[in-house]
Design a protein around this motif. Structure first.
Motif: not given
Length: 370
Positions: A304-315
């Protein structure tokens, strides 16, 4: 000992071909940047020579052919008048006077043409500072990153700071920050997360304003064809001043705290501070995921932490899901650049977990959590 170590006058630098190549074409084959840093007692001479050399690059289009013709015609009339006044002199004396006045008038004409160009430049551009002007004012050898795609791009700087660069934007920055300041130059829009270093403040030059920080996160929107420049602070504190390249700026300083913003009106060089962005429709509607999502995690699955980072930085983050499916973390990642966020996560997972970044692609290597 290099020849330039003996330079004591501005003319010494102006006649040096390698110096001209460095200033005009940004080709530093002879290591001028390094030499300047090592010879700070000559920095003022170097700066004066650089400004004069750039000023001498007069665009012929600034003066019409008719204006040049009239100026020359007036000059020759003055020469003839001077010669007529001296008609009783001997032939040799007349020749001497002719040469003298020709030289003087030619110098005066050059000065007038140069002054005319400077006058026009100051009046036309006094309220505008272009991205190219900002780059030209820098001594540092800069790397330029342009986002020609339709998605934001992540740029990681040498100090660990990260910039989420929006489409149709570009950022120039040194490969390695040297000296006691960190400077970058923006055209367009970028979200900055700055690595903390109180002894080395970070500056973002964007059109007519300069944003100064130590360690914080904020967004700057400064397109060359837009009437305003906008700065929005997510965490920390920033100071904003007008660029010294503006001839008639009041040099006002504005301090912004979290959830505060600034709108700089380029037409009249005024600062409009917004203390509550929710009350401003433009700012409220432009807040992105990276500014809204929380990076405070309490017993949250790593996935879930990785998904949050993906959403924030579009990576995109590629990680071994089977090995990390039972891993939960409690950590604070607020006010940290992307690379620092990933370091904290990997260290918390343990088992020599590491990561690699390639543009907007991130790969996590792990054997599972402790």
């Amino acid at each position: 000992m290099q020849k330039r170590n003996t330079y004591t006058e501005i003319e010494d630098f102006l006649t040096d071909e390698s110096f001209q190549l460095w200033i005009l074409s940004k080709v530093d084959e002879q290591g001028w940047e390094e030499w300047t840093l090592e010879n700070l007692h000559r920095a003022k001479l170097v700066e004066s020579a650089r400004l004069l050399l750039l000023a001498m690059k007069v665009d012929e289009a600034n003066l019409s052919q008719n204006e040049i013709h009239l100026a020359l015609e007036s000059t020759w009339l003055k020469i003839k008048e001077k010669e007529d006044l001296k008609k009783n002199y001997t032939k040799s004396k007349i020749i001497f006077i002719r040469k003298y006045w020709l030289t003087g008038v030619a110098a005066s004409l050059l000065f007038c043409l140069f002054s005319f160009w400077i006058y026009n430049s100051n009046n036309v551009k006094s309220n505008k500072v272009t991205y190219n002007e900002l780059i030209d004012s820098s001594y540092e050898g800069l790397v330029e990153q342009t986002n020609n795609s339709d998605k934001p791009q992540i740029i990681t700087l040498s100090d660990g700071s990260s910039v989420l660069l929006q489409p149709d934007s570009k950022l120039s920055y040194p490969k390695i920050f040297t000296g006691n300041e960190r400077k970058v130059y923006l055209s367009g829009e970028g979200f900055f997360e700055i690595s903390k270093n109180p002894n080395k403040p970070f500056f973002v030059y964007a059109n007519e304003i300069i944003t100064k920080v130590v360690g914080t996160s904020f967004r700057v929107r400064a397109y060359s064809d837009q009437p305003n420049i906008e700065v929005l602070v997510r965490t920390g504190k920033v100071r904003i001043i007008s660029n010294k390249l503006i001839s008639n700026s009041e040099k006002e300083e504005v301090v912004l705290l979290p959830n505060q913003a600034l709108r700089f009106l380029r037409s009249d060089l005024t600062f409009n501070k917004i203390t509550n962005i929710t009350e401003d429709k433009t700012f409220a509607g432009s807040v992105g995921n990276i500014e809204q999502l929380s990076f405070e995690f309490t017993d949250i699955p790593v996935e879930q932490i990785f998904k949050t980072i993906e959403q924030a930085y579009l990576v995109n983050i590629d990680f071994p899901e089977n090995k990390l499916k039972d891993c939960h973390l409690t950590t604070s990642l607020s006010d940290q650049p992307l690379s620092e966020k990933l370091k904290i996560i990997c260290k918390s997972i343990g088992n020599e977990t590491t990561f690699e970044m390639n543009g907007n692609q991130i790969i996590i290597f792990s054997q599972g959590c402790n």
